[in-house]
Motif scaffolding. Structure first.
Motif, PDB file in Angstrom:
ATOM      1  N   VAL A 133      51.395 116.972  83.177  1.00  0.00           N
ATOM      2  CA  VAL A 133      51.808 117.166  81.778  1.00  0.00           C
ATOM      3  C   VAL A 133      52.660 118.423  81.656  1.00  0.00           C
ATOM      4  O   VAL A 133      52.256 119.496  82.137  1.00  0.00           O
ATOM      5  CB  VAL A 133      50.553 117.334  80.874  1.00  0.00           C
ATOM      6  N   GLU A 134      53.814 118.298  81.011  1.00  0.00           N
ATOM      7  CA  GLU A 134      54.593 119.485  80.631  1.00  0.00           C
ATOM      8  C   GLU A 134      54.086 119.962  79.277  1.00  0.00           C
ATOM      9  O   GLU A 134      53.988 119.166  78.342  1.00  0.00           O
ATOM     10  CB  GLU A 134      56.083 119.120  80.501  1.00  0.00           C
ATOM     11  N   ILE A 135      53.745 121.238  79.182  1.00  0.00           N
ATOM     12  CA  ILE A 135      53.141 121.724  77.930  1.00  0.00           C
ATOM     13  C   ILE A 135      53.342 123.230  77.807  1.00  0.00           C
ATOM     14  O   ILE A 135      53.533 123.938  78.799  1.00  0.00           O
ATOM     15  CB  ILE A 135      51.625 121.352  77.899  1.00  0.00           C
ATOM     16  N   SER A 136      53.268 123.723  76.582  1.00  0.00           N
ATOM     17  CA  SER A 136      53.393 125.169  76.345  1.00  0.00           C
ATOM     18  C   SER A 136      52.084 125.869  76.731  1.00  0.00           C
ATOM     19  O   SER A 136      50.993 125.345  76.458  1.00  0.00           O
ATOM     20  CB  SER A 136      53.683 125.422  74.864  1.00  0.00           C
ATOM     21  N   PRO A 137      52.177 127.063  77.347  1.00  0.00           N
ATOM     22  CA  PRO A 137      50.943 127.805  77.675  1.00  0.00           C
ATOM     23  C   PRO A 137      50.153 128.200  76.433  1.00  0.00           C
ATOM     24  O   PRO A 137      48.987 128.578  76.524  1.00  0.00           O
ATOM     25  CB  PRO A 137      51.444 129.043  78.427  1.00  0.00           C
ATOM     26  N   ASP A 138      50.788 128.126  75.261  1.00  0.00           N
ATOM     27  CA  ASP A 138      50.105 128.492  74.007  1.00  0.00           C
ATOM     28  C   ASP A 138      49.331 127.334  73.378  1.00  0.00           C
ATOM     29  O   ASP A 138      48.611 127.536  72.400  1.00  0.00           O
ATOM     30  CB  ASP A 138      51.132 129.027  72.992  1.00  0.00           C
ATOM     31  N   ALA A 139      49.486 126.118  73.894  1.00  0.00           N
ATOM     32  CA  ALA A 139      48.751 124.973  73.329  1.00  0.00           C
ATOM     33  C   ALA A 139      47.252 125.208  73.500  1.00  0.00           C
ATOM     34  O   ALA A 139      46.804 125.551  74.603  1.00  0.00           O
ATOM     35  CB  ALA A 139      49.174 123.688  74.029  1.00  0.00           C
ATOM     36  N   PRO A 140      46.462 125.051  72.422  1.00  0.00           N
ATOM     37  CA  PRO A 140      45.014 125.331  72.511  1.00  0.00           C
ATOM     38  C   PRO A 140      44.305 124.550  73.618  1.00  0.00           C
ATOM     39  O   PRO A 140      43.381 125.057  74.253  1.00  0.00           O
ATOM     40  CB  PRO A 140      44.483 124.920  71.130  1.00  0.00           C
ATOM     41  N   VAL A 141      44.750 123.304  73.898  1.00  0.00           N
ATOM     42  CA  VAL A 141      44.076 122.463  74.891  1.00  0.00           C
ATOM     43  C   VAL A 141      44.139 123.077  76.295  1.00  0.00           C
ATOM     44  O   VAL A 141      43.257 122.859  77.131  1.00  0.00           O
ATOM     45  CB  VAL A 141      44.669 121.025  74.885  1.00  0.00           C
ATOM     46  N   VAL A 142      45.160 123.891  76.547  1.00  0.00           N
ATOM     47  CA  VAL A 142      45.332 124.528  77.857  1.00  0.00           C
ATOM     48  C   VAL A 142      44.224 125.549  78.126  1.00  0.00           C
ATOM     49  O   VAL A 142      43.902 125.853  79.267  1.00  0.00           O
ATOM     50  CB  VAL A 142      46.735 125.186  77.946  1.00  0.00           C
ATOM     51  N   LYS A 143      43.616 126.057  77.061  1.00  0.00           N
ATOM     52  CA  LYS A 143      42.556 127.072  77.205  1.00  0.00           C
ATOM     53  C   LYS A 143      41.202 126.445  77.563  1.00  0.00           C
ATOM     54  O   LYS A 143      40.262 127.117  77.912  1.00  0.00           O
ATOM     55  CB  LYS A 143      42.387 127.864  75.895  1.00  0.00           C
ATOM     56  N   GLU A 144      41.127 125.108  77.426  1.00  0.00           N
ATOM     57  CA  GLU A 144      39.876 124.401  77.697  1.00  0.00           C
ATOM     58  C   GLU A 144      39.917 123.768  79.079  1.00  0.00           C
ATOM     59  O   GLU A 144      40.979 123.649  79.681  1.00  0.00           O
ATOM     60  CB  GLU A 144      39.660 123.308  76.639  1.00  0.00           C
ATOM     61  N   GLU A 145      38.745 123.340  79.559  1.00  0.00           N
ATOM     62  CA  GLU A 145      38.678 122.706  80.874  1.00  0.00           C
ATOM     63  C   GLU A 145      38.433 121.211  80.691  1.00  0.00           C
ATOM     64  O   GLU A 145      37.339 120.788  80.344  1.00  0.00           O
ATOM     65  CB  GLU A 145      37.539 123.335  81.696  1.00  0.00           C
ATOM     66  N   LEU A 146      39.498 120.417  80.925  1.00  0.00           N
ATOM     67  CA  LEU A 146      39.343 118.957  80.926  1.00  0.00           C
ATOM     68  C   LEU A 146      38.984 118.566  82.358  1.00  0.00           C
ATOM     69  O   LEU A 146      39.784 118.714  83.273  1.00  0.00           O
ATOM     70  CB  LEU A 146      40.646 118.282  80.476  1.00  0.00           C
ATOM     71  N   PHE A 147      37.771 118.101  82.571  1.00  0.00           N
ATOM     72  CA  PHE A 147      37.251 117.906  83.925  1.00  0.00           C
ATOM     73  C   PHE A 147      37.758 116.587  84.513  1.00  0.00           C
ATOM     74  O   PHE A 147      37.050 115.594  84.566  1.00  0.00           O
ATOM     75  CB  PHE A 147      35.719 117.947  83.875  1.00  0.00           C
ATOM     76  N   GLY A 148      39.014 116.589  84.944  1.00  0.00           N
ATOM     77  CA  GLY A 148      39.624 115.398  85.525  1.00  0.00           C
ATOM     78  C   GLY A 148      40.944 115.774  86.161  1.00  0.00           C
ATOM     79  O   GLY A 148      41.364 116.936  86.110  1.00  0.00           O
ATOM     80  N   PRO A 149      41.657 114.796  86.759  1.00  0.00           N
ATOM     81  CA  PRO A 149      42.895 115.114  87.483  1.00  0.00           C
ATOM     82  C   PRO A 149      44.104 115.262  86.561  1.00  0.00           C
ATOM     83  O   PRO A 149      45.048 114.477  86.614  1.00  0.00           O
ATOM     84  CB  PRO A 149      43.039 113.922  88.440  1.00  0.00           C
TER      85      PRO A 149
END
Length: 507
Positions: free
Chosen positions: A383-399
């Motif tokens: 996924v291309e995404i901004s480092p400021d996106a809130p989801v990036v701060k969480e741990e999605l436990f998958g590939p």
């Protein structure tokens, strides 16, 4: 009812179609709920397990308390010899146990075998350690006085492990705790009870062969209720917990309220930084292992890839190409690189996570979908995404790998350090000034700080663990053993005078 043909090897490691799930006072029993262990590749039942009840727990703890008086008086090198025998017993069953890890957890077979090998390596490490639990002699300011540090066993260590490393994390803790003279109470992950039983069976056999109380190693299959009993139990001096930051915080609070010790190994959100001078081929291979290995279910999994703007597109193009060639399938089949997620709930979390990513401006470059099958398979995703996106701060436990661009080293380090977790981190560069900045006080804020290797696949010789929301605990090598013992500062006056410290004159 017997095992399916492909599961017959389970009877070689002490498992049947229905198994008592508690090893209590040297006897297998279980009077709690009956649960089914599922194969994540097809969600079919492998075998059933009878979990622990409160009564099972209480009987186990009473016996363990009694056994601790015997175990702590055994000389440390003798305890080391017991751990050596555990290592040898594991070697004899390495392939069967590795196959079980792969079958029940879902990681590919080489990783399953590697996980059991890690415990064998920990046994070897602990055997050497059993002759090196050294204190210090400290110069005393008082004449005819000797001051020294003495290390003694804690008594009982509680170990609560997670599904992603259903037995290696036990090894990190139990091998050290045992040579340090403490008994071990283990609660394995609720979804990997067969591994808990098979491992316990091997350890129990060694204790029995040496005419030692089985209660030295007490083991429970069970859920959060048994975990809470361990956290609340003042007989357990140290609770080592591996799992989410949310649950870890609750465990820590409970243990703190009774002034117990806590060792926490919680969430990770690891980043790999690729500088403009990096060996791109090496970086791409490392990212593939770090992001796709164990289907992204390691706490050290690379979740964020930070690429210097000058090499951004070339690295990304190579990575997308490699992702498209990843062989997905049965983790027990040769050549598979990506097995299933561990549970159907993990698959649902992946689907929800992708929706959140899209809603926060994430652009999916490859993957992003569930694979239609009986099992819990999903596509490896970039996924291309901004480092400021809130989801990036969480741990999605998958590939799922988040890719972002940076211009300067300072910016890359800020992005690396901007998440609540602080477990593992890695940078790819050949420049010494960058390497030493990265490992220094203004560099990565993680417990594991790598250069030109992936974020995962740590060796046992170093202390493993992280900072911030990762919990601050350290397991395995270095001087992690000190967490499993209590330190006494002892001063012995062998003279006839009573000189006081700080030159105080009293009476």
């Amino acid at each position: 009812m017997g095992f399916a043909k492909e599961h017959r090897f389970l009877s070689e490691i002490g498992l049947g179609p229905r198994n008592p799930g508690c090893y209590v006072n040297g006897i297998w029993r279980g009077s709690g709920p009956v649960v089914a262990s599922l194969n994540p590749a097809d969600n079919q039942v492998i075998a059933e397990v009878v979990e622990a009840s409160v009564e099972d727990y209480e009987e186990g703890m009473k016996a363990c308390s009694d056994a601790s008086q015997i175990w702590m008086q055994l000389p440390a090198p003798k305890r080391g010899d017991i751990v050596r025998q555990i290592g040898d017993a594991l070697r004899a069953k390495l392939l069967h146990l590795g196959r079980l890890v792969s079958l029940e957890m879902g990681k590919i077979l080489p990783e399953g075998i590697g996980e059991v090998q890690e415990i064998i390596d920990m046994c070897d490490f602990a055997v050497g350690l059993s002759r090196q639990l050294n204190g210090s002699i400290i110069p005393s300011e008082r004449p005819n006085h000797l001051m020294m540090e003495v290390w003694n066993p804690l008594g009982i260590v509680g170990v609560i492990t997670s599904f992603n490393f259903p037995c290696a994390v036990l090894g990190w803790n139990a091998c050290i705790a045992l040579v340090c003279g403490s008994c071990v109470v283990w609660k394995g992950a609720p979804t990997t009870p067969l591994i808990t039983i098979a491992m316990t069976e091997i350890i129990a056999g060694v204790l029995e062969n040496n005419n030692l109380p089985g209660a030295i190693f007490t083991s429970f299959c069970g859920g959060a209720d048994i975990g809470q009993l361990i956290a609340r139990d003042s007989r357990i001096s140290l609770v080592s917990f591996t799992g989410s930051s949310k649950v870890g915080l609750m465990v820590q609070k409970t243990v703190n309220e009774r002034f117990g010790k806590c060792l926490l190994e919680l969430s990770g959100n690891s980043a790999i930084i690729v500088m403009d001078d990096a060996d791109v081929q090496l970086a791409v291979r490392s990212v593939l292992f770090a992001a796709v290995g164990t289907a992204g279910q390691r706490c050290t999994t690379c979740r964020r890839l930070l690429l210097h703007e000058s090499i951004y597109q070339s690295v990304l193009d190579q990575l997308v190409g490699v992702y498209k060639q990843v062989k997905i399938g049965d983790p027990l089949e040769k050549g598979t690189l990506l097995g299933p997620l561990h549970t159907a709930a993990s698959k649902e979390n992946f689907v929800h996570g992708i929706e959140v990513i899209k809603s926060q401006g994430g652009k999916i470059l490859v993957g992003g979908s569930v694979i239609k099958s009986e099992g819990n398979f999903v596509q490896p995703t970039i996924v291309e995404i901004s480092p400021d996106a809130p989801v990036v701060k969480e741990e999605l436990f998958g590939p799922v790998l988040y890719v972002m661009k940076f211009q300067t080293l300072k910016e890359a380090i800020e992005i690396n350090n901007s998440v609540p977790q602080g477990l593992s981190s890695s940078i790819f560069t050949h420049r010494p000034e960058i390497i030493f900045k990265w490992i220094g006080p203004l560099g990565s804020d993680c417990g594991i700080v790598n250069v030109n290797i992936p974020t995962n696949g740590a060796e046992i010789g170093g202390a493993f663990g992280g900072e911030k929301a990762t919990g601050g605990g350290r397991e395995a090598g270095s001087d992690s053993w000190k967490q499993y013992m209590r330190r006494s500062t002892c001063t012995i006056n062998y003279g006839s005078e009573l000189p006081l410290a700080q030159g105080i004159n009293f009476g």
